[in-house]
Structure formats: C-alpha cells, structure tokens
Design a protein around this motif. Structure first.
Motif, PDB file in Angstrom:
ATOM      1  N   LEU A 141       0.816  -1.207   0.000  1.00 52.52           N
ATOM      2  CA  LEU A 141       0.000   0.000   0.000  1.00 52.52           C
ATOM      3  C   LEU A 141       0.854   1.263   0.000  1.00 52.52           C
ATOM      4  O   LEU A 141       0.467   2.283  -0.569  1.00 52.52           O
ATOM      5  CB  LEU A 141      -0.934   0.003   1.208  1.00 52.52           C
ATOM      6  N   ARG A 142       2.027   1.183   0.618  1.00 56.63           N
ATOM      7  CA  ARG A 142       2.932   2.339   0.647  1.00 56.63           C
ATOM      8  C   ARG A 142       3.341   2.722  -0.775  1.00 56.63           C
ATOM      9  O   ARG A 142       3.393   3.911  -1.117  1.00 56.63           O
ATOM     10  CB  ARG A 142       4.166   2.004   1.483  1.00 56.63           C
ATOM     11  N   VAL A 143       3.631   1.709  -1.616  1.00 60.09           N
ATOM     12  CA  VAL A 143       3.997   1.994  -3.004  1.00 60.09           C
ATOM     13  C   VAL A 143       2.793   2.540  -3.764  1.00 60.09           C
ATOM     14  O   VAL A 143       2.919   3.490  -4.555  1.00 60.09           O
ATOM     15  CB  VAL A 143       4.553   0.730  -3.691  1.00 60.09           C
ATOM     16  N   LEU A 148       0.179   7.123  -6.250  1.00 61.62           N
ATOM     17  CA  LEU A 148      -1.022   7.958  -6.302  1.00 61.62           C
ATOM     18  C   LEU A 148      -0.668   9.417  -6.018  1.00 61.62           C
ATOM     19  O   LEU A 148      -1.158  10.321  -6.690  1.00 61.62           O
ATOM     20  CB  LEU A 148      -2.056   7.443  -5.300  1.00 61.62           C
ATOM     21  N   ALA A 149       0.189   9.638  -5.038  1.00 56.61           N
ATOM     22  CA  ALA A 149       0.601  11.006  -4.705  1.00 56.61           C
ATOM     23  C   ALA A 149       1.322  11.659  -5.878  1.00 56.61           C
ATOM     24  O   ALA A 149       1.108  12.847  -6.175  1.00 56.61           O
ATOM     25  CB  ALA A 149       1.500  10.993  -3.470  1.00 56.61           C
ATOM     26  N   ILE A 150       2.185  10.896  -6.557  1.00 56.93           N
ATOM     27  CA  ILE A 150       2.915  11.443  -7.701  1.00 56.93           C
ATOM     28  C   ILE A 150       1.951  11.811  -8.828  1.00 56.93           C
ATOM     29  O   ILE A 150       2.036  12.895  -9.423  1.00 56.93           O
ATOM     30  CB  ILE A 150       3.961  10.425  -8.199  1.00 56.93           C
ATOM     31  N   LEU A 151       1.027  10.898  -9.135  1.00 58.00           N
ATOM     32  CA  LEU A 151       0.094  11.140 -10.232  1.00 58.00           C
ATOM     33  C   LEU A 151      -0.831  12.316  -9.935  1.00 58.00           C
ATOM     34  O   LEU A 151      -1.095  13.156 -10.815  1.00 58.00           O
ATOM     35  CB  LEU A 151      -0.725   9.876 -10.506  1.00 58.00           C
ATOM     36  N   LEU A 152      -1.318  12.403  -8.708  1.00 56.08           N
ATOM     37  CA  LEU A 152      -2.193  13.521  -8.350  1.00 56.08           C
ATOM     38  C   LEU A 152      -1.432  14.847  -8.407  1.00 56.08           C
ATOM     39  O   LEU A 152      -1.969  15.866  -8.837  1.00 56.08           O
ATOM     40  CB  LEU A 152      -2.783  13.295  -6.961  1.00 56.08           C
ATOM     41  N   ALA A 153      -0.167  14.820  -7.972  1.00 54.60           N
ATOM     42  CA  ALA A 153       0.650  16.036  -8.046  1.00 54.60           C
ATOM     43  C   ALA A 153       0.872  16.448  -9.488  1.00 54.60           C
ATOM     44  O   ALA A 153       1.050  17.641  -9.787  1.00 54.60           O
ATOM     45  CB  ALA A 153       1.989  15.808  -7.347  1.00 54.60           C
TER      46      ALA A 153
END
Length: 249
Positions: A141-143, A148-153
């Motif tokens: 889940l960490r990956v 997800l954080a990278i894509l949303l950013a």
C-alpha cells in the motif's frame, strides 16, 4: 526382613563416599532455536525463490529451510497466499519513493516502476505472486500511496490515476514474469529452441514474401532492443499518455 532393610539403609548412610573425580570441562549450554517469526518466514521464502525459483515455494519447503514443522508456520500464516503477501510486501519495502514533484511526475513514475521491476527480477517468477493480489499489505500500500501522490501532483484525475496504477502494476509484473520464463528456459538443455536475435531475424527474413511481407521487411525492427528498452518503451506508452501537467521528463 525389616531389620535387614534397616541395616542396609544404615550401611548405605555410613558408607564412604566415592572418590571425587576430576571436574569435567563445562559443557556449553544448548543453543536455543530461534523463534519462528514473520520476518524469518519471509527470509526463508525469498531464499527459496532466489535459489530455486517461485515454483519451488511451498509451505513444506519453507519449513525445511527453517528446520521446523508446518504447525510452527501455521501459527503465523493462514495459507500459501499469506506467504505471497509477505514476499511482495518485503520487495515493495525496498522501493524508494520520491517526494512528488509536479514538474517531474512522469519520470518519477518511471523510476518507481523500474525499481519494482528490478526487485521482481531478482527473484525469478516472484511477480506471479503480485498478479491478482489485493494490495492490503502495508508496504504494498505504501507503493500504491506513493504512486497515487505522484500522479495527483502531476494533475492526473483521481479515477484515471487509480486505474493507471493498476495498469502499471500489471505491466511490471507481466514483464518480470516473461523475463524470468525466458531465462529459465535458456538454462534448460531441452529448450534449445529459444532463439537469439540473429537466428530470429534470419527466420523472419526467410518467410514467404507473399504471406508475411511486413514481418519479412521489418525483421530488424521487430527484434530490436536490448536490456530494458522494450520495458521503457511500453511504460512510456502508459505514462506519457496520461492526461496531466506538462513536465520536464
């Protein structure tokens, strides 16, 4: 009879003790067997995969490596699927996640996927365990969270980002499976049919021109690429076509 018994007892109590023998060297205390833990189970599983391939991974094989019985493992796991979950979680734990950068998000996604690919390739066939696995292990889940954080950013819409992550994991896993299968076949004497590029080009160019004009005419392009060129190309098709912010990479 009672008197005789008492006399023997008395004689025993008054008998000279045997001569003291030389003290023997102190014996080392027996080593305690290390307790079975999830960490040791995971270590043993990865050892089996690295040495023998994913097909060799069974509960029985792990118990042999640990020098214990199945009941010791089943005190910590439910079934073989649990072992798969532990193994993939351990490999995901090795992935270094960057701080999301809106200007570099595409290259950051490529980097994370490349790290995951390398972890899978280090253990032949292990990525089969990742296919169809629900991401509930905290390290897995960490990956997912990091991607997800990278894509949303990068400005990717949440639903698109969610499905993109699913597609990325599927591609990385499938690529690693294919590489491990080819390498496994190349090591077997009965799989000499695994061809090198030169032989494959020759066969393509020898095909009937009326039936296979394009394959024959582009044999070099169809067989081009070395290392992870094809992986990078296909990964780029996914990442570069995600709608998001423009980036420097």
């Amino acid at each position: 009879m009672p008197a005789d018994h008492a006399q023997r007892g008395r004689a025993a109590r008054h008998a000279q003790p045997p001569a003291a023998s030389e003290p023997s060297a102190p014996q080392p205390a027996p080593r305690k067997r290390a307790p079975i833990t999830l960490e040791r189970i995971t270590d043993a599983a990865l050892h089996v995969i690295a040495a023998e391939g994913y097909d060799a991974l069974t509960v029985r094989r792990i118990t042999h490596v640990l020098g214990t019985g199945p009941s010791s493992l089943y005190a910590h796991i439910v079934n073989k699927d649990d072992i798969d979950d532990l193994v993939i979680g351990r490999l995901c734990a090795q992935v270094v996640l960057p701080e999301p950068d809106p200007a570099l998000w595409r290259s950051q996604v490529r980097d994370v996927c490349g790290q995951l690919r390398d972890q899978f390739l280090a253990y032949p066939g292990v990525s089969r365990a990742a296919l169809a696995m629900l991401p509930t292990n905290l390290e897995t889940l960490r990956v997912n969270e990091g991607l997800l954080a990278i894509l949303l950013a990068g400005g990717v819409e949440p639903q698109t980002a969610a499905w993109a992550i699913d597609g990325l994991f599927l591609y990385v896993s499938a690529y690693a499976v294919e590489r491990s299968l080819v390498e496994q076949r190349q090591k077997r004497a009965d799989h000499a049919w695994v061809l090198g590029r030169d032989e494959l080009v020759s066969r393509f160019e020898a095909l009937p021109a009326d039936r296979f004009p394009h394959i024959r005419g582009h044999a070099a392009e169809l067989t081009a690429g070395s290392g992870h060129d094809r992986f990078d190309f296909a990964l780029g098709l996914i990442v570069d076509n995600l709608p998001g912010h423009a980036s420097r990479a």
